[in-house]
Design a protein around this motif. Structure first.
Motif, PDB file in Angstrom:
ATOM      1  N   ILE A 141       2.642   2.317   2.482  1.00 23.20           N
ATOM      2  CA  ILE A 141       2.686   2.932   3.816  1.00 23.20           C
ATOM      3  C   ILE A 141       4.054   2.697   4.456  1.00 23.20           C
ATOM      4  O   ILE A 141       4.568   3.544   5.169  1.00 23.20           O
ATOM      5  CB  ILE A 141       1.557   2.365   4.705  1.00 23.20           C
ATOM      6  CG1 ILE A 141       0.201   2.757   4.111  1.00 23.20           C
ATOM      7  CG2 ILE A 141       1.676   2.839   6.141  1.00 23.20           C
ATOM      8  CD1 ILE A 141      -0.985   2.120   4.773  1.00 23.20           C
ATOM      9  N   ALA A 148       0.823  -1.223   0.000  1.00 24.17           N
ATOM     10  CA  ALA A 148       0.000   0.000   0.000  1.00 24.17           C
ATOM     11  C   ALA A 148       0.854   1.268   0.000  1.00 24.17           C
ATOM     12  O   ALA A 148       0.314   2.369  -0.103  1.00 24.17           O
ATOM     13  CB  ALA A 148      -0.919  -0.004   1.206  1.00 24.17           C
ATOM     14  N   ILE A 185     -10.245  13.219  -3.168  1.00 26.05           N
ATOM     15  CA  ILE A 185      -8.854  12.820  -3.424  1.00 26.05           C
ATOM     16  C   ILE A 185      -8.755  12.071  -4.754  1.00 26.05           C
ATOM     17  O   ILE A 185      -7.801  12.244  -5.510  1.00 26.05           O
ATOM     18  CB  ILE A 185      -8.315  11.929  -2.266  1.00 26.05           C
ATOM     19  CG1 ILE A 185      -8.295  12.697  -0.943  1.00 26.05           C
ATOM     20  CG2 ILE A 185      -6.945  11.347  -2.593  1.00 26.05           C
ATOM     21  CD1 ILE A 185      -7.321  13.843  -0.866  1.00 26.05           C
ATOM     22  N   PHE A 186      -9.777  11.246  -5.026  1.00 24.04           N
ATOM     23  CA  PHE A 186      -9.737  10.463  -6.269  1.00 24.04           C
ATOM     24  C   PHE A 186     -10.422  11.193  -7.426  1.00 24.04           C
ATOM     25  O   PHE A 186     -10.580  10.634  -8.508  1.00 24.04           O
ATOM     26  CB  PHE A 186     -10.369   9.087  -6.049  1.00 24.04           C
ATOM     27  CG  PHE A 186      -9.464   8.145  -5.297  1.00 24.04           C
ATOM     28  CD1 PHE A 186      -8.458   7.461  -5.962  1.00 24.04           C
ATOM     29  CD2 PHE A 186      -9.587   7.980  -3.936  1.00 24.04           C
ATOM     30  CE1 PHE A 186      -7.599   6.624  -5.265  1.00 24.04           C
ATOM     31  CE2 PHE A 186      -8.738   7.146  -3.232  1.00 24.04           C
ATOM     32  CZ  PHE A 186      -7.733   6.466  -3.896  1.00 24.04           C
ATOM     33  N   ILE A 227       2.528   7.215  -6.180  1.00 21.19           N
ATOM     34  CA  ILE A 227       1.223   7.866  -6.362  1.00 21.19           C
ATOM     35  C   ILE A 227       0.412   7.127  -7.437  1.00 21.19           C
ATOM     36  O   ILE A 227      -0.798   6.891  -7.264  1.00 21.19           O
ATOM     37  CB  ILE A 227       1.398   9.357  -6.742  1.00 21.19           C
ATOM     38  CG1 ILE A 227       2.169  10.093  -5.641  1.00 21.19           C
ATOM     39  CG2 ILE A 227       0.059  10.024  -7.012  1.00 21.19           C
ATOM     40  CD1 ILE A 227       1.450  10.254  -4.331  1.00 21.19           C
ATOM     41  N   LYS A 272      -0.949   4.057  -5.895  1.00 20.69           N
ATOM     42  CA  LYS A 272      -2.027   4.313  -4.928  1.00 20.69           C
ATOM     43  C   LYS A 272      -3.336   4.699  -5.615  1.00 20.69           C
ATOM     44  O   LYS A 272      -4.403   4.538  -5.042  1.00 20.69           O
ATOM     45  CB  LYS A 272      -1.591   5.408  -3.949  1.00 20.69           C
ATOM     46  CG  LYS A 272      -0.555   4.927  -2.941  1.00 20.69           C
ATOM     47  CD  LYS A 272      -0.060   6.062  -2.078  1.00 20.69           C
ATOM     48  CE  LYS A 272       1.116   5.626  -1.220  1.00 20.69           C
ATOM     49  NZ  LYS A 272       1.607   6.692  -0.352  1.00 20.69           N
ATOM     50  N   LYS A 273      -3.227   5.222  -6.843  1.00 23.31           N
ATOM     51  CA  LYS A 273      -4.446   5.556  -7.581  1.00 23.31           C
ATOM     52  C   LYS A 273      -5.213   4.282  -7.960  1.00 23.31           C
ATOM     53  O   LYS A 273      -6.397   4.318  -8.246  1.00 23.31           O
ATOM     54  CB  LYS A 273      -4.096   6.324  -8.864  1.00 23.31           C
ATOM     55  CG  LYS A 273      -3.769   7.792  -8.612  1.00 23.31           C
ATOM     56  CD  LYS A 273      -3.428   8.479  -9.917  1.00 23.31           C
ATOM     57  CE  LYS A 273      -3.002   9.918  -9.646  1.00 23.31           C
ATOM     58  NZ  LYS A 273      -2.398  10.538 -10.826  1.00 23.31           N
ATOM     59  N   PHE A 302     -16.194  12.002   5.497  1.00 25.96           N
ATOM     60  CA  PHE A 302     -15.040  11.154   5.210  1.00 25.96           C
ATOM     61  C   PHE A 302     -15.125  10.606   3.777  1.00 25.96           C
ATOM     62  O   PHE A 302     -14.139  10.626   3.037  1.00 25.96           O
ATOM     63  CB  PHE A 302     -14.958  10.002   6.219  1.00 25.96           C
ATOM     64  CG  PHE A 302     -13.789   9.088   5.977  1.00 25.96           C
ATOM     65  CD1 PHE A 302     -12.499   9.503   6.258  1.00 25.96           C
ATOM     66  CD2 PHE A 302     -13.975   7.824   5.433  1.00 25.96           C
ATOM     67  CE1 PHE A 302     -11.413   8.678   6.001  1.00 25.96           C
ATOM     68  CE2 PHE A 302     -12.898   6.992   5.180  1.00 25.96           C
ATOM     69  CZ  PHE A 302     -11.609   7.421   5.464  1.00 25.96           C
ATOM     70  N   PHE A 354     -14.350  13.241   1.353  1.00 25.84           N
ATOM     71  CA  PHE A 354     -12.911  13.509   1.363  1.00 25.84           C
ATOM     72  C   PHE A 354     -12.196  12.514   0.436  1.00 25.84           C
ATOM     73  O   PHE A 354     -11.386  12.898  -0.417  1.00 25.84           O
ATOM     74  CB  PHE A 354     -12.377  13.411   2.792  1.00 25.84           C
ATOM     75  CG  PHE A 354     -10.875  13.443   2.900  1.00 25.84           C
ATOM     76  CD1 PHE A 354     -10.174  14.608   2.635  1.00 25.84           C
ATOM     77  CD2 PHE A 354     -10.159  12.309   3.259  1.00 25.84           C
ATOM     78  CE1 PHE A 354      -8.783  14.646   2.724  1.00 25.84           C
ATOM     79  CE2 PHE A 354      -8.785  12.331   3.344  1.00 25.84           C
ATOM     80  CZ  PHE A 354      -8.087  13.502   3.082  1.00 25.84           C
ATOM     81  N   ILE A 355     -12.540  11.244   0.591  1.00 22.37           N
ATOM     82  CA  ILE A 355     -11.915  10.211  -0.251  1.00 22.37           C
ATOM     83  C   ILE A 355     -12.275  10.449  -1.724  1.00 22.37           C
ATOM     84  O   ILE A 355     -11.423  10.367  -2.609  1.00 22.37           O
ATOM     85  CB  ILE A 355     -12.391   8.791   0.188  1.00 22.37           C
ATOM     86  CG1 ILE A 355     -11.981   8.509   1.639  1.00 22.37           C
ATOM     87  CG2 ILE A 355     -11.894   7.707  -0.754  1.00 22.37           C
ATOM     88  CD1 ILE A 355     -10.499   8.349   1.875  1.00 22.37           C
ATOM     89  N   PRO A 407      -9.460   0.030  11.468  1.00 21.86           N
ATOM     90  CA  PRO A 407      -9.546   1.285  10.714  1.00 21.86           C
ATOM     91  C   PRO A 407      -9.779   2.501  11.604  1.00 21.86           C
ATOM     92  O   PRO A 407     -10.908   2.833  11.950  1.00 21.86           O
ATOM     93  CB  PRO A 407     -10.736   1.062   9.771  1.00 21.86           C
ATOM     94  CG  PRO A 407     -11.545   0.007  10.403  1.00 21.86           C
ATOM     95  CD  PRO A 407     -10.670  -0.780  11.320  1.00 21.86           C
ATOM     96  N   ASP A 408      -8.684   3.151  11.978  1.00 18.76           N
ATOM     97  CA  ASP A 408      -8.786   4.417  12.706  1.00 18.76           C
ATOM     98  C   ASP A 408      -9.013   5.506  11.672  1.00 18.76           C
ATOM     99  O   ASP A 408      -8.084   5.908  10.977  1.00 18.76           O
ATOM    100  CB  ASP A 408      -7.475   4.692  13.471  1.00 18.76           C
ATOM    101  CG  ASP A 408      -7.356   3.839  14.700  1.00 18.76           C
ATOM    102  OD1 ASP A 408      -8.241   3.906  15.550  1.00 18.76           O
ATOM    103  OD2 ASP A 408      -6.366   3.076  14.795  1.00 18.76           O
ATOM    104  N   LEU A 409     -10.252   5.954  11.569  1.00 17.39           N
ATOM    105  CA  LEU A 409     -10.592   6.974  10.570  1.00 17.39           C
ATOM    106  C   LEU A 409     -10.565   8.340  11.257  1.00 17.39           C
ATOM    107  O   LEU A 409     -10.207   8.435  12.422  1.00 17.39           O
ATOM    108  CB  LEU A 409     -11.964   6.661   9.971  1.00 17.39           C
ATOM    109  CG  LEU A 409     -12.103   5.223   9.434  1.00 17.39           C
ATOM    110  CD1 LEU A 409     -13.525   4.931   9.032  1.00 17.39           C
ATOM    111  CD2 LEU A 409     -11.173   4.982   8.262  1.00 17.39           C
ATOM    112  N   TYR A 467      -6.820   0.349   0.365  1.00 20.40           N
ATOM    113  CA  TYR A 467      -6.269  -0.413   1.492  1.00 20.40           C
ATOM    114  C   TYR A 467      -7.189  -0.279   2.698  1.00 20.40           C
ATOM    115  O   TYR A 467      -7.625   0.819   3.036  1.00 20.40           O
ATOM    116  CB  TYR A 467      -4.867   0.113   1.831  1.00 20.40           C
ATOM    117  CG  TYR A 467      -4.301  -0.405   3.132  1.00 20.40           C
ATOM    118  CD1 TYR A 467      -3.941  -1.752   3.275  1.00 20.40           C
ATOM    119  CD2 TYR A 467      -4.112   0.437   4.221  1.00 20.40           C
ATOM    120  CE1 TYR A 467      -3.416  -2.221   4.474  1.00 20.40           C
ATOM    121  CE2 TYR A 467      -3.587  -0.029   5.419  1.00 20.40           C
ATOM    122  CZ  TYR A 467      -3.244  -1.352   5.538  1.00 20.40           C
ATOM    123  OH  TYR A 467      -2.734  -1.817   6.730  1.00 20.40           O
ATOM    124  N   PRO A 520      -7.086  -1.317   6.667  1.00 19.82           N
ATOM    125  CA  PRO A 520      -6.280  -1.938   7.731  1.00 19.82           C
ATOM    126  C   PRO A 520      -7.139  -2.771   8.676  1.00 19.82           C
ATOM    127  O   PRO A 520      -8.372  -2.734   8.597  1.00 19.82           O
ATOM    128  CB  PRO A 520      -5.688  -0.733   8.463  1.00 19.82           C
ATOM    129  CG  PRO A 520      -6.668   0.349   8.257  1.00 19.82           C
ATOM    130  CD  PRO A 520      -7.343   0.108   6.947  1.00 19.82           C
TER     131      PRO A 520
END
Lengths: 534, 234
Positions: free
Chosen positions: B50, B48, B101-102, B70, B73-74, B94, B97-98, B83-85, B78, B80
């Motif tokens: 990370i 991923a 980004i995409f 990058i 990642k596109k 949220f 936001f995602i 998942p600490d969001l 991922y 985990p």
């Protein structure tokens, strides 16, 4: 069990100031020594200003035999400072720690969890109150170096910190009790904290007048305190080395501490596990709006800032102060001009010429109280994986943090700068230079905070106070900002003396721009690499 | 879709992943099993982008994770194990936001959020702050976020932990449909029954080293996956 819990609390505290960058890497002895020296310097510089105030009081009161009043006043001030230091954090420290569920699930009586957390509040209160109390003790011992006075006054440093603990905990408890009934707890925390701040600033703004009044009316005040404020009288006598008052004061503080502990332990579980957000908001489709990557990242940073009272109050207070300063400058423009004219009547021309630069640097020093970027990397905490797994360049992430700082700090500081130029009746060139300097300084501070947090990140915090309030990057950013503003003023004064005040400010701008470029380059290269590898 | 060649990652003196080589093709659900601390999460985080790995190469859809992170990642999503969001956002904030980004348009994201949130029965809770979500709800939100941008490869670390039986069943169905449509999934699990029924291929890792990999039939033969796993662990 006690040992284990205290060790956990102690490790948490150690990790705040000396975070391990990566598992398996030891902290270098040089870094630890460097941090210790820095903290001692900060303590000494703050203590110095309290020593000056204590000397003023002592010279008026001690010859009159009012040593007890001197300690009663200093004691009240130190307790007030201790409570102020912890006002934003006690609620979170006691009730909102992320290890609540873990500790409550273990066979530990909840009152012990509370007691251990209270030790952390006590430690913070001890540091804050000692900054005011210890210089006053040193000052007093120069007048009366008796052994009982020395021993008791030093012991009282620790005893008084219990009083700070009592008041801080009661405040934290009140906030928790009220916010557990509200959906938006941020509001009540903000209102209470701002109210407390307003009282604090009101008191400090009148400090000089109060000190003068106190020294002039010490005798009358002494009579009043002795008659109506018996505990303060006992505190004063105890610090002067009287045994019975010492015993009385200790018993009083102990009783208050036990009572507070009993009161808080009765409601600890209920408040620590309160279900905040009783009314459920329902989602309705059609609310989505698309935006670009940079806007999304900036909005995320803004939401984090506005969603955390701890972050907002501790790192946004400088913004509020700059705004207040700007408004006050505009309202009191004519009286400030008159006062300045009076003060500068016999001052050398150099002082008059560097006045705009001095004003600018004062505004810049105020902006140091808004270290918004300094905890921003650490605040990613356990959700750092989100950014790391998304197709987002590290530079964009860091830029968003930087932009939030600029968005919040630059408009008020520019406003303040314009108000300052209006008050000082600065010409167009000076006004422009002032604006350039404050903007560059703000950008520099934003990047300094980011750099410090990249170098000393802490992702293992259990509550937001740790990175926001106690983290090393924040400390360095605030004091580094002050130091830098002083250096700039010194440079400006030097050049003004030799050439011209406007050239001095221009040189200041050039230095700030050069430092900013260096920092930007570092962030773009090494900073981004560090962020990718966190 | 995913080529892992001689991947090695160390923590201090410990080799968490040691010379791991795996290939995952489009259309495959690839299970990754191993004991606690075997190196599964480290492998997934390395893919991923990370975690930086020490040596080896990871290529996703023709792009190197090391050279073009990058671009990689596109193409991935991922999830985990825990998942600490962002606690300071609501569920819908949220997801938006995602989507931002995409670069998803408002219409596309609305349609996909409606579809996936509806399927996971999370629609009504999207206006709630993430801080108020249970572990399972966070897991569901992370799943919706993962599917939102239609990635080519989904990486999941213990995806079934915390999900209720209905959501768990739905996830399995979604995984199958995603791979049938040409996607690839690489996920770690301790639930061997699920791996046995769901996966096309499986890899077993022990102390950072790959001990067995291949189609389910190749790995387990006539035995159960559990017995093969236990034998390899001994």
């Amino acid at each position: 069990m006690w040992k284990a819990l205290l060790k956990k609390q102690f490790l948490e505290l150690i990790n705040v100031y000396f975070p391990k960058k990566k598992a398996g890497k030891k902290r270098s002895a040089g870094a630890v020594a460097g941090f210790l020296i820095l903290f001692i310097l900060i303590f000494l510089s703050l203590g110095g200003s309290f020593y000056a105030a204590a000397t003023m009081l002592a010279s008026a009161m001690l010859p009159m035999g009012l040593g007890w009043l001197y300690f009663a006043l200093i004691g009240s001030l130190s307790v007030f400072l201790g409570v102020f230091g912890g006002v934003f954090s006690t609620y979170a420290s006691l009730y909102l720690a992320k290890d609540n569920d873990l500790l409550l699930s273990l066979p530990i009586p909840p009152r012990r969890i509370l007691l251990v957390r209270m030790t952390a509040v006590y430690a913070a209160g001890l540091v804050y109150s000692a900054v005011a109390w210890l210089p006053a003790v040193i000052c007093y011992l120069q007048f009366d170096a008796s052994v009982p006075a020395a021993v008791f006054s030093l012991l009282l440093t620790f005893v008084n910190a219990f009083l700070v603990l009592v008041l801080s905990c009661l405040l934290g408890w009140a906030v928790a009790a009220v916010s557990s009934r509200l959906r938006r707890k941020n509001i009540i925390t903000m209102i209470l904290s701002l109210g407390f701040l307003a009282v604090y600033f009101f008191a400090t703004s009148r400090m000089n007048r109060m000190l003068t009044g106190l020294t002039q009316n010490a005798g009358k005040l002494g009579e009043a305190v002795r008659g109506k404020l018996w505990p303060l009288y006992q505190l004063g006598l105890a610090a002067c080395g009287k045994a019975l008052p010492m015993l009385c004061w200790c018993c009083l503080v102990l009783a208050l501490s036990l009572l507070t502990y009993w009161l808080l332990s009765r409601s600890f579980i209920r408040l620590a596990t309160a279900n905040r957000g009783a009314k459920k908001a329902v989602y309705h489709a059609g609310q989505s709006k698309a935006s670009g990557l940079d806007a999304a990242l900036l909005r995320k940073e803004l939401r984090r800032f506005l969603g955390s009272p701890v972050y907002m109050l501790n790192c946004g207070i400088g913004v509020l102060m700059i705004l207040i300063c700007a408004v006050m400058l505009l309202i009191k423009a004519s009286s400030i001009r008159e006062t300045l004219a009076l003060l500068l009547r016999s001052a050398p021309p150099l002082v008059k010429s560097i006045l705009p630069a001095a004003g600018v640097m004062a505004a810049c020093a105020l902006s140091g109280l808004a270290p918004i970027t300094a905890p921003s990397v650490s605040l990613e905490g356990r959700s750092l994986w989100v950014l790391q797994s998304l197709p987002v360049p590290a530079r964009s992430v860091l830029r968003a943090k930087e932009r939030l700082h600029l968005l919040l700090v630059v408009p008020p500081i520019v406003l303040c700068c314009l108000a300052l130029a209006f008050v000082l009746e600065a010409d167009a060139v000076s006004c422009l230079l002032m604006l350039v300097c404050v903007t560059l300084f703000s950008a520099l501070l934003a990047d300094l905070g980011l750099m410090m947090n990249l170098l000393k990140p802490n992702f293992t915090w259990t509550n937001e106070n740790v990175p926001v309030k106690q983290g090393l990057p924040v400390v360095v950013c605030i004091f580094g900002g002050w130091f830098l503003s002083l250096l700039c003023l010194g440079l400006c004064a030097l050049i003004s003396k030799a050439l011209d005040a406007r050239l001095g400010m221009a040189a200041e701008a050039v230095v700030l721009a050069a430092l900013l470029l260096l920092l930007k380059r570092w962030l773009k290269t090494k900073g981004c690499r560090i962020f990718e590898e966190l | 879709m995913l080529h892992i060649e001689h991947l090695t990652k160390t923590y201090g003196d410990k080799r968490a992943v040691d010379d791991l080589t795996l290939h995952i093709a489009s259309g495959e659900i690839y299970g990754f099993i191993g004991h606690n601390g075997a190196g599964k999460t480290t492998t997934l985080k390395s893919i991923a982008g990370i975690l930086r790995f020490d040596s080896g190469e990871i290529v996703i859809d023709g792009h190197s994770v090391r050279e073009a992170p990058i671009e990689c990642k596109k193409r991935i999503a991922y999830i985990p194990d825990n998942p600490d969001l962002y606690d300071f956002m609501t569920g819908i904030q949220f997801l938006n936001f995602i989507a931002d980004i995409f670069g998803l348009s408002a219409e596309v994201r609305e349609a996909r959020i409606a579809e996936y949130a509806g399927a996971f029965e999370l629609t009504e809770d999207l206006a709630q702050p993430v801080a108020a979500y249970s572990h399972g709800m966070k897991q569901k939100l992370a799943m919706i976020a993962a599917w939102l941008h239609e990635p080519k490869l989904i990486l999941m670390d213990e995806p079934f932990v915390g999900l209720d039986p209905k959501a768990s069943h739905l996830l399995k169905t979604m995984m199958r449909s995603f791979c049938d449509a040409g996607g690839a999934i690489f996920f770690s699990t301790h639930v061997l029954e699920v791996a046995e029924k769901l996966c096309d291929k499986v890899a077993i890792i022990k102390n950072g080293r790959l001990v067995k990999a291949g189609t389910m039939e190749e790995v387990k033969g006539d035995e159960s996956l559990e017995s093969v796993f236990l034998e390899l662990e001994d």
